[in-house]
Scaffold this motif. Structure first.
Motif, PDB file in Angstrom:
ATOM      1  N   THR A 146      -5.278   4.692   5.300  1.00 21.83           N
ATOM      2  CA  THR A 146      -4.299   3.823   4.641  1.00 21.83           C
ATOM      3  C   THR A 146      -3.012   4.596   4.439  1.00 21.83           C
ATOM      4  OG1 THR A 146      -6.035   2.591   3.484  1.00 21.83           O
ATOM      5  CG2 THR A 146      -3.802   2.441   2.588  1.00 21.83           C
ATOM      6  N   VAL A 147      -1.928   4.086   5.003  1.00 20.80           N
ATOM      7  CA  VAL A 147      -0.615   4.721   4.865  1.00 20.80           C
ATOM      8  C   VAL A 147       0.267   3.812   4.016  1.00 20.80           C
ATOM      9  CG1 VAL A 147       1.410   5.602   6.052  1.00 20.80           C
ATOM     10  CG2 VAL A 147      -0.861   5.844   7.097  1.00 20.80           C
ATOM     11  N   ALA A 148       0.566   4.267   2.813  1.00 22.54           N
ATOM     12  CA  ALA A 148       1.380   3.467   1.902  1.00 22.54           C
ATOM     13  C   ALA A 148       2.855   3.538   2.277  1.00 22.54           C
ATOM     14  CB  ALA A 148       1.188   3.955   0.475  1.00 22.54           C
ATOM     15  N   VAL A 149       3.516   2.402   2.177  1.00 20.22           N
ATOM     16  CA  VAL A 149       4.970   2.342   2.370  1.00 20.22           C
ATOM     17  C   VAL A 149       5.570   2.239   0.969  1.00 20.22           C
ATOM     18  CG1 VAL A 149       6.898   1.104   3.402  1.00 20.22           C
ATOM     19  CG2 VAL A 149       4.683   1.187   4.578  1.00 20.22           C
ATOM     20  N   GLY A 194       3.705  -3.353  -8.416  1.00 19.89           N
ATOM     21  CA  GLY A 194       4.504  -4.223  -7.578  1.00 19.89           C
ATOM     22  C   GLY A 194       4.997  -3.539  -6.309  1.00 19.89           C
ATOM     23  N   ASN A 195       5.549  -4.350  -5.440  1.00 18.67           N
ATOM     24  CA  ASN A 195       6.126  -3.865  -4.174  1.00 18.67           C
ATOM     25  C   ASN A 195       5.091  -3.139  -3.307  1.00 18.67           C
ATOM     26  OD1 ASN A 195       8.533  -3.768  -2.612  1.00 18.67           O
ATOM     27  ND2 ASN A 195       8.748  -1.599  -3.053  1.00 18.67           N
ATOM     28  N   VAL A 196       3.831  -3.567  -3.436  1.00 14.45           N
ATOM     29  CA  VAL A 196       2.757  -2.921  -2.680  1.00 14.45           C
ATOM     30  C   VAL A 196       2.900  -3.235  -1.184  1.00 14.45           C
ATOM     31  CG1 VAL A 196       0.264  -2.857  -2.267  1.00 14.45           C
ATOM     32  CG2 VAL A 196       1.147  -2.968  -4.610  1.00 14.45           C
ATOM     33  N   LYS A 197       2.843  -2.183  -0.386  1.00 13.00           N
ATOM     34  CA  LYS A 197       2.782  -2.341   1.068  1.00 13.00           C
ATOM     35  C   LYS A 197       2.027  -1.149   1.636  1.00 13.00           C
ATOM     36  CE  LYS A 197       5.434  -3.127   5.302  1.00 13.00           C
ATOM     37  NZ  LYS A 197       6.771  -3.322   5.911  1.00 13.00           N
ATOM     38  N   ALA A 198       1.031  -1.428   2.472  1.00 18.50           N
ATOM     39  CA  ALA A 198       0.250  -0.351   3.075  1.00 18.50           C
ATOM     40  C   ALA A 198      -0.274  -0.796   4.428  1.00 18.50           C
ATOM     41  CB  ALA A 198      -0.918   0.030   2.173  1.00 18.50           C
ATOM     42  N   ASN A 199      -0.248   0.127   5.367  1.00 14.05           N
ATOM     43  CA  ASN A 199      -0.796  -0.117   6.708  1.00 14.05           C
ATOM     44  C   ASN A 199      -2.192   0.477   6.775  1.00 14.05           C
ATOM     45  OD1 ASN A 199       1.653  -1.328   7.682  1.00 14.05           O
ATOM     46  ND2 ASN A 199       2.544   0.724   7.799  1.00 14.05           N
ATOM     47  N   LYS A 236      -6.634  -2.970  12.678  1.00 12.65           N
ATOM     48  CA  LYS A 236      -5.422  -2.566  11.966  1.00 12.65           C
ATOM     49  C   LYS A 236      -4.785  -3.783  11.315  1.00 12.65           C
ATOM     50  CE  LYS A 236      -4.334   1.208  15.180  1.00 12.65           C
ATOM     51  NZ  LYS A 236      -3.285   1.806  16.047  1.00 12.65           N
ATOM     52  N   PHE A 237      -4.263  -3.590  10.100  1.00 10.53           N
ATOM     53  CA  PHE A 237      -3.582  -4.690   9.412  1.00 10.53           C
ATOM     54  C   PHE A 237      -2.698  -4.119   8.305  1.00 10.53           C
ATOM     55  CE2 PHE A 237      -7.662  -3.955   7.438  1.00 10.53           C
ATOM     56  CZ  PHE A 237      -7.426  -4.036   6.069  1.00 10.53           C
TER      57      PHE A 237
END
Length: 208
Positions: free
Chosen positions: A103-106, A128-133, A140-141
Motif C-alpha cells: 500500500t502506497v499512500a498519497v 480525511g483526504n485519504v488516497k492510497a494505491n 491493483k486498485f
C-alpha cells in the motif's frame, strides 16, 4: 391602493428585519476552538493489527505515520496532517488471500476534529483526504475518501474505524469480480501517538 402598498411595505420590512436578525444570530455562534498541546511534529505506531477490508481482509502487523499537529478554530477543523504513512515492511509485509499487499499512500492526509467530550477527553472526527494505491498479488486498485476516527487524550490512541461508504475503490486492475468499483472498503486500526518531546498530545475543544 395606497393602504395596501403601505401594508405590503410594512410586512416586507418586518420580514427583512426578522431575516437579518436570524442571520446575525446564526453568524454570532462561536466556532469550536481546538487546543493541541504540544503542537509540532509527532509519530504514530500501530497498536495491534491494521486491517483494510475490500471484499477480503488485508492485514498489516506493522504500520507507522508521522506529521504535524496544530491548534485550530472551526467545526470541522484540521488539527493534524499525516505527511507520511506506511503499511507493512519488507520484513513484515501486509498479507491477504491474494498474496502480500503493498500500500502506497498519497499524502498528505488530514486529521479532522468535529466533536469533543470533556468528561472522557475523547475527540470524534475523521481521517480525511485519504488516497492510497494498493497491490494485492496481481490485483491493483486505488482507495480514496475518509475514515471515521476518535482520539483519546488519556491513552494517546487514534482509533480509526471507517464505516461503509466513506471509502471508495477506483481503477481496479486484474481483480476480477473480487474487488470492483462497487466495493466499499473498511479501514480499521489503532495508532499510538507521541509528540517529538515524547509526550502524549492532548486535543481539547471548547466553545467560548
Amino acid at each position: 391602493m395606497k393602504k395596501t402598498l403601505r401594508r405590503t411595505a410594512v410586512v416586507a420590512g418586518a420580514a427583512a428585519a426578522a431575516f437579518g436578525l436570524a442571520v446575525g444570530t446564526a453568524s454570532a455562534v462561536p466556532s469550536t476552538v481546538w487546543t493541541v498541546t504540544p503542537t509540532g511534529s509527532y509519530t504514530a505506531t500501530n497498536s495491534g493489527n491494521i486491517v483494510l477490508t475490500a471484499a477480503i481482509p488485508m492485514t498489516c502487523t506493522s504500520s507507522g505515520a508521522s506529521g504535524t499537529m496544530s491548534s485550530a478554530t472551526g467545526n470541522p477543523a484540521t488539527v493534524a496532517t499525516i505527511n507520511a504513512i506506511n503499511f507493512g515492511t519488507s520484513a513484515a509485509p501486509c498479507t491477504s488471500v491474494l498474496g502480500n499487499v503493498t500500500t502506497v499512500a498519497v499524502t498528505p492526509w488530514t486529521v479532522v476534529a468535529q466533536d469533543y467530550t470533556a468528561a472522557t477527553g475523547v475527540t470524534k472526527g475523521y481521517i480525511g483526504n485519504v488516497k492510497a494505491n494498493v497491490t494485492a498479488g496481481a490485483c491493483k486498485f486505488t482507495v480514496t475518501g475518509k475514515a471515521s476516527a476518535t482520539y483519546t487524550n488519556s491513552t494517546g490512541i487514534l482509533a480509526v474505524s471507517s464505516v461503509s461508504g466513506e471509502l471508495a475503490v477506483s481503477s481496479p486492475t486484474n481483480c476480477g469480480s473480487v474487488i470492483t468499483t462497487a466495493t466499499k472498503p473498511i479501514f480499521k486500526g489503532n495508532y499510538a501517538i507521541k509528540a517529538s518531546t515524547g509526550a502524549i498530545p492532548k486535543i481539547v475543544g471548547t466553545n467560548p
